[in-house]
Design a protein around this motif. Structure first.
Motif, mmCIF file in Angstrom:
data_model
loop_
_atom_site.group_PDB
_atom_site.id
_atom_site.type_symbol
_atom_site.label_atom_id
_atom_site.label_comp_id
_atom_site.label_asym_id
_atom_site.label_seq_id
_atom_site.Cartn_x
_atom_site.Cartn_y
_atom_site.Cartn_z
ATOM 1 N N SER A 68 24.733 12.280 110.196
ATOM 2 C CA SER A 68 23.946 13.210 111.009
ATOM 3 C C SER A 68 24.184 13.015 112.502
ATOM 4 O O SER A 68 23.845 13.883 113.303
ATOM 5 C CB SER A 68 22.459 13.063 110.692
ATOM 6 O OG SER A 68 22.007 11.764 111.022
ATOM 7 N N PHE A 69 24.798 11.906 112.889
ATOM 8 C CA PHE A 69 25.110 11.681 114.304
ATOM 9 C C PHE A 69 26.323 12.492 114.761
ATOM 10 O O PHE A 69 26.529 12.674 115.960
ATOM 11 C CB PHE A 69 25.366 10.192 114.572
ATOM 12 C CG PHE A 69 24.125 9.361 114.569
ATOM 13 C CD1 PHE A 69 23.337 9.273 115.700
ATOM 14 C CD2 PHE A 69 23.733 8.680 113.431
ATOM 15 C CE1 PHE A 69 22.192 8.514 115.710
ATOM 16 C CE2 PHE A 69 22.592 7.915 113.424
ATOM 17 C CZ PHE A 69 21.811 7.826 114.565
ATOM 18 N N LEU A 115 17.228 11.203 116.489
ATOM 19 C CA LEU A 115 17.837 10.541 115.334
ATOM 20 C C LEU A 115 17.788 9.026 115.472
ATOM 21 O O LEU A 115 17.461 8.317 114.523
ATOM 22 C CB LEU A 115 19.287 10.997 115.163
ATOM 23 C CG LEU A 115 19.505 12.400 114.615
ATOM 24 C CD1 LEU A 115 20.976 12.772 114.698
ATOM 25 C CD2 LEU A 115 19.006 12.493 113.191
ATOM 26 N N ILE A 116 18.101 8.539 116.658
ATOM 27 C CA ILE A 116 18.050 7.091 116.882
ATOM 28 C C ILE A 116 16.631 6.576 116.691
ATOM 29 O O ILE A 116 16.406 5.566 116.016
ATOM 30 C CB ILE A 116 18.592 6.754 118.288
ATOM 31 C CG1 ILE A 116 20.088 7.041 118.363
ATOM 32 C CG2 ILE A 116 18.305 5.299 118.650
ATOM 33 C CD1 ILE A 116 20.656 7.005 119.757
ATOM 34 N N TYR A 117 15.654 7.276 117.268
ATOM 35 C CA TYR A 117 14.251 6.878 117.134
ATOM 36 C C TYR A 117 13.824 6.901 115.667
ATOM 37 O O TYR A 117 13.175 5.980 115.182
ATOM 38 C CB TYR A 117 13.375 7.811 117.967
ATOM 39 C CG TYR A 117 11.900 7.639 117.730
ATOM 40 C CD1 TYR A 117 11.215 6.560 118.268
ATOM 41 C CD2 TYR A 117 11.195 8.562 116.957
ATOM 42 C CE1 TYR A 117 9.859 6.399 118.041
ATOM 43 C CE2 TYR A 117 9.851 8.401 116.728
ATOM 44 C CZ TYR A 117 9.177 7.327 117.274
ATOM 45 O OH TYR A 117 7.844 7.171 117.053
ATOM 46 N N TYR A 118 14.203 7.965 114.957
ATOM 47 C CA TYR A 118 13.823 8.114 113.551
ATOM 48 C C TYR A 118 14.389 6.972 112.702
ATOM 49 O O TYR A 118 13.687 6.392 111.884
ATOM 50 C CB TYR A 118 14.320 9.469 113.031
ATOM 51 C CG TYR A 118 14.027 9.695 111.570
ATOM 52 C CD1 TYR A 118 12.769 10.123 111.166
ATOM 53 C CD2 TYR A 118 15.001 9.472 110.609
ATOM 54 C CE1 TYR A 118 12.491 10.327 109.812
ATOM 55 C CE2 TYR A 118 14.736 9.673 109.267
ATOM 56 C CZ TYR A 118 13.480 10.101 108.876
ATOM 57 O OH TYR A 118 13.214 10.296 107.553
ATOM 58 N N TYR A 119 15.664 6.652 112.914
ATOM 59 C CA TYR A 119 16.283 5.609 112.098
ATOM 60 C C TYR A 119 15.794 4.218 112.472
ATOM 61 O O TYR A 119 15.723 3.336 111.617
ATOM 62 C CB TYR A 119 17.803 5.699 112.163
ATOM 63 C CG TYR A 119 18.314 6.936 111.453
ATOM 64 C CD1 TYR A 119 17.953 7.192 110.137
ATOM 65 C CD2 TYR A 119 19.121 7.855 112.095
ATOM 66 C CE1 TYR A 119 18.391 8.327 109.481
ATOM 67 C CE2 TYR A 119 19.566 8.995 111.450
ATOM 68 C CZ TYR A 119 19.192 9.219 110.140
ATOM 69 O OH TYR A 119 19.616 10.350 109.501
ATOM 70 N N ILE A 120 15.440 4.004 113.715
ATOM 71 C CA ILE A 120 14.849 2.716 114.097
ATOM 72 C C ILE A 120 13.451 2.591 113.503
ATOM 73 O O ILE A 120 13.070 1.542 112.987
ATOM 74 C CB ILE A 120 14.818 2.562 115.633
ATOM 75 C CG1 ILE A 120 16.226 2.335 116.162
ATOM 76 C CG2 ILE A 120 13.915 1.402 116.046
ATOM 77 C CD1 ILE A 120 16.323 2.321 117.670
ATOM 78 N N LEU A 121 12.687 3.676 113.548
ATOM 79 C CA LEU A 121 11.320 3.665 113.045
ATOM 80 C C LEU A 121 11.281 3.456 111.535
ATOM 81 O O LEU A 121 10.483 2.663 111.033
ATOM 82 C CB LEU A 121 10.621 4.980 113.408
ATOM 83 C CG LEU A 121 9.135 5.079 113.132
ATOM 84 C CD1 LEU A 121 8.382 4.092 114.007
ATOM 85 C CD2 LEU A 121 8.651 6.491 113.393
#
Length: 93
Positions: free
Chosen positions: A64-65, A47-53
């Motif tokens: 969603s967290f 989730l962190i990677y997706y939102y940063i990307l």
């Protein structure tokens, strides 16, 4: 009433044996908590990677967290509960 050295050793061995038995009894539960925590951490990192990307994080997306962090919290509480049971059995005072 003071215990002799021999009595102290026997008491310590009995407590250690009790702790070992209880910890072995919770082995499957610890494995389940480990698997749940690992999967939740992987999901959280995704989730962190997706939102940063994608650079988009609104209120709905931030909700969603709560899933992965809630599962991690429940797993940690279960492990603490297990060790609390072990300590209360070994040191009933």
């Amino acid at each position: 009433m003071a215990l002799t050295k021999n009595e102290e050793v026997k008491l310590l061995e009995a407590r250690q044996s009790t702790a070992d038995k209880i910890v072995r009894r919770f082995a499957a539960e610890r494995i389940v908590y480990l698997i749940l925590t690992t999967l939740s951490c992987l999901g959280l990192f995704y989730l962190i990677y997706y939102y940063i990307l994608h650079g988009k994080l609104d209120t709905e997306s931030a909700l969603s967290f709560f899933g992965p962090t809630g599962i991690i919290g429940i797993s940690i509480a279960g492990v603490f509960r297990m060790f609390d049971k072990v300590i209360s059995k070994v040191f009933p005072d």
